[in-house]
Design a protein around this motif. Sequence first.
Motif, PDB file in Angstrom:
ATOM      1  N   UNK A   1       0.838  -1.203   0.000  1.00 36.03           N
ATOM      2  CA  UNK A   1       0.000   0.000   0.000  1.00 36.03           C
ATOM      3  C   UNK A   1       0.876   1.258   0.000  1.00 36.03           C
ATOM      4  N   UNK A   2       1.970   1.248   0.760  1.00 31.97           N
ATOM      5  CA  UNK A   2       2.865   2.407   0.797  1.00 31.97           C
ATOM      6  C   UNK A   2       3.471   2.669  -0.583  1.00 31.97           C
ATOM      7  N   UNK A   3       3.855   1.601  -1.281  1.00 35.54           N
ATOM      8  CA  UNK A   3       4.408   1.765  -2.631  1.00 35.54           C
ATOM      9  C   UNK A   3       3.365   2.343  -3.583  1.00 35.54           C
ATOM     10  N   UNK A   4       2.143   1.805  -3.545  1.00 35.87           N
ATOM     11  CA  UNK A   4       1.071   2.311  -4.420  1.00 35.87           C
ATOM     12  C   UNK A   4       0.780   3.780  -4.148  1.00 35.87           C
ATOM     13  N   UNK A   5       0.677   4.140  -2.866  1.00 31.64           N
ATOM     14  CA  UNK A   5       0.347   5.518  -2.518  1.00 31.64           C
ATOM     15  C   UNK A   5       1.468   6.470  -2.899  1.00 31.64           C
ATOM     16  N   UNK A   6       2.722   6.087  -2.660  1.00 30.85           N
ATOM     17  CA  UNK A   6       3.839   6.976  -3.007  1.00 30.85           C
ATOM     18  C   UNK A   6       3.925   7.182  -4.519  1.00 30.85           C
TER      19      UNK A   6
ATOM     20  N   UNK B   1       2.912  10.714  -9.181  1.00 31.21           N
ATOM     21  CA  UNK B   1       2.272  10.959 -10.474  1.00 31.21           C
ATOM     22  C   UNK B   1       1.328  12.150 -10.400  1.00 31.21           C
ATOM     23  N   UNK B   2       0.521  12.202  -9.326  1.00 27.21           N
ATOM     24  CA  UNK B   2      -0.448  13.292  -9.197  1.00 27.21           C
ATOM     25  C   UNK B   2       0.196  14.646  -9.008  1.00 27.21           C
ATOM     26  N   UNK B   3       1.321  14.687  -8.288  1.00 32.27           N
ATOM     27  CA  UNK B   3       2.019  15.954  -8.045  1.00 32.27           C
ATOM     28  C   UNK B   3       3.072  16.256  -9.111  1.00 32.27           C
ATOM     29  N   UNK B   4       3.212  15.333 -10.070  1.00 24.53           N
ATOM     30  CA  UNK B   4       4.186  15.493 -11.172  1.00 24.53           C
ATOM     31  C   UNK B   4       5.608  15.692 -10.637  1.00 24.53           C
ATOM     32  N   UNK B   5       5.948  14.858  -9.654  1.00 29.07           N
ATOM     33  CA  UNK B   5       7.291  14.953  -9.080  1.00 29.07           C
ATOM     34  C   UNK B   5       7.987  13.599  -9.203  1.00 29.07           C
ATOM     35  N   UNK B   6       9.217  13.627  -9.704  1.00 32.30           N
ATOM     36  CA  UNK B   6       9.988  12.408  -9.827  1.00 32.30           C
ATOM     37  C   UNK B   6      10.509  12.001  -8.453  1.00 32.30           C
ATOM     38  N   UNK B   7      10.475  10.705  -8.184  1.00 34.58           N
ATOM     39  CA  UNK B   7      10.884  10.210  -6.866  1.00 34.58           C
ATOM     40  C   UNK B   7      12.404  10.138  -6.777  1.00 34.58           C
ATOM     41  N   UNK B   8      13.019  11.326  -6.693  1.00 30.05           N
ATOM     42  CA  UNK B   8      14.470  11.430  -6.563  1.00 30.05           C
ATOM     43  C   UNK B   8      14.796  12.569  -5.601  1.00 30.05           C
ATOM     44  N   UNK B   9      15.887  12.422  -4.868  1.00 35.48           N
ATOM     45  CA  UNK B   9      16.380  13.491  -3.994  1.00 35.48           C
ATOM     46  C   UNK B   9      15.350  13.952  -2.992  1.00 35.48           C
ATOM     47  N   UNK B  10      15.250  15.287  -2.851  1.00 35.47           N
ATOM     48  CA  UNK B  10      14.324  15.866  -1.878  1.00 35.47           C
ATOM     49  C   UNK B  10      12.866  15.606  -2.250  1.00 35.47           C
TER      50      UNK B  10
ATOM     51  N   UNK C   1      11.709  12.884  -3.456  1.00 34.42           N
ATOM     52  CA  UNK C   1      11.413  11.548  -2.948  1.00 34.42           C
ATOM     53  C   UNK C   1      11.104  11.593  -1.456  1.00 34.42           C
ATOM     54  N   UNK C   2      11.885  12.370  -0.714  1.00 38.53           N
ATOM     55  CA  UNK C   2      11.648  12.514   0.726  1.00 38.53           C
ATOM     56  C   UNK C   2      10.305  13.179   0.983  1.00 38.53           C
ATOM     57  N   UNK C   3       9.963  14.197   0.175  1.00 38.45           N
ATOM     58  CA  UNK C   3       8.671  14.875   0.303  1.00 38.45           C
ATOM     59  C   UNK C   3       7.517  13.908   0.071  1.00 38.45           C
ATOM     60  N   UNK C   4       7.635  13.100  -0.987  1.00 34.57           N
ATOM     61  CA  UNK C   4       6.585  12.140  -1.312  1.00 34.57           C
ATOM     62  C   UNK C   4       6.383  11.154  -0.172  1.00 34.57           C
TER      63      UNK C   4
END
Length: 400
Positions: free
Chosen positions: A290-295, A300-309, A311-314
């Motif tokens: 569930x954590x993987x799906x939500x992150x 995708x919804x916030x249009x942010x790549x899961x990298x660096x800061x 990723x921490x924000x997500x």
Amino acid sequence: MNAKFIGGILLIVGTSIGGGMLALPIATAQTGFLGALILLFGAWVLITFGALLILEVNLWFPQDSNIVSMVRHTLGHTAEIIAWLSYLLLFYCLLAAYIDGGSDVFSLILNYFHIDISRWIAALIFVLFWGAIVFQGIQSIDMVNRVLMFIKLGALIILLLFIIPHVKMASLMFYHSAYLASAITIVITSFGFATIVPSLRSYFNDDVKTLRRIILIGSLIPLFFYTLWIAAIIGEIPMQGNYGLLWIIHSDQTTAALTESLIFFLNNSWISSLASIFTSICVITSFLGVALCLSDFLADGLKKEKKGWNKLLILCLTFIPPFIMVILDPNLFIEGLSYAGIFCTILLILFPALMTWRGRYHLNLNSTYQVMGNRFLLSIAIIASALIIIHEILIDFKIL
């Protein structure tokens, strides 16, 4: 039957069998085994029908289209907003339930070593430890999940083989219809595999025949194991008395209470340890998935790549809200799954039926696959899901 086909089935099984295994016998205890059978079969029919409808609708659009974009193109922007909110609330309720259940089990384990910590610290340690694996990404999650799933299924089979011969048939004959409606949303949530259908469609490259078989076989396996598991628990643990089913239901820590009850009645140190391992892994595997799906959904919804800061924000947005929910409500495991059932019903039964109706009969969209059934079956799905949602809302607001 090739490895990829088996893998598709296991993806559905893995998405379904998790924390719901712990909640089901607790939620259905007062209905009795016969009542639980009615609920299991009814939820399986509705969710499987909804999953096949999602496949039909998804085939109207390009690969990698998800439920939110499907809703937007078929039902409009208002429905899209409802889908967004339902997705977020569904995953936050699930995560909160699994954090709550995981902290229960973690506290119970520490109690064996005479270590007593507060509930919020247990929840924080649980989130930080397993959240660190989510932070590492899907490869780490996949490797950990494979090991945990192997142990979990092995433990489940051994537990069932040990418990079922001791099941008291008289305990399985109890039936109370008054409690059926109050347990339906938790049972539906336990079959909530349909969110993975769009991903399977892309993975199997529009092979409709294979996808349909995977959905049907993959959904039957949880139904089989859920039936055996509920029979084992209700048939082994009495309703009344210390460590009985009613004691578990009224406990502040239902997950830990179920584990303690199994340990007490099995009276076998080896099997008791296996029960503790099984209940712990059920919560952990559900938490990771569930954590993987939500992150991924938030990225995708916030249009942010899961990298660096980013990723921490997500991950902060993924874990902080459900952690706060657990701290504010000290008995959230069953409640969380119950609330999640409302949003699960909206996303996986109501919306698929509405999207199919509008796409087939108003937008005249053509697909390479159409689910058997006409307006009559779609109407039944729409009415049934609407009644479930309304009933659960009335219960939550204490109107019923």
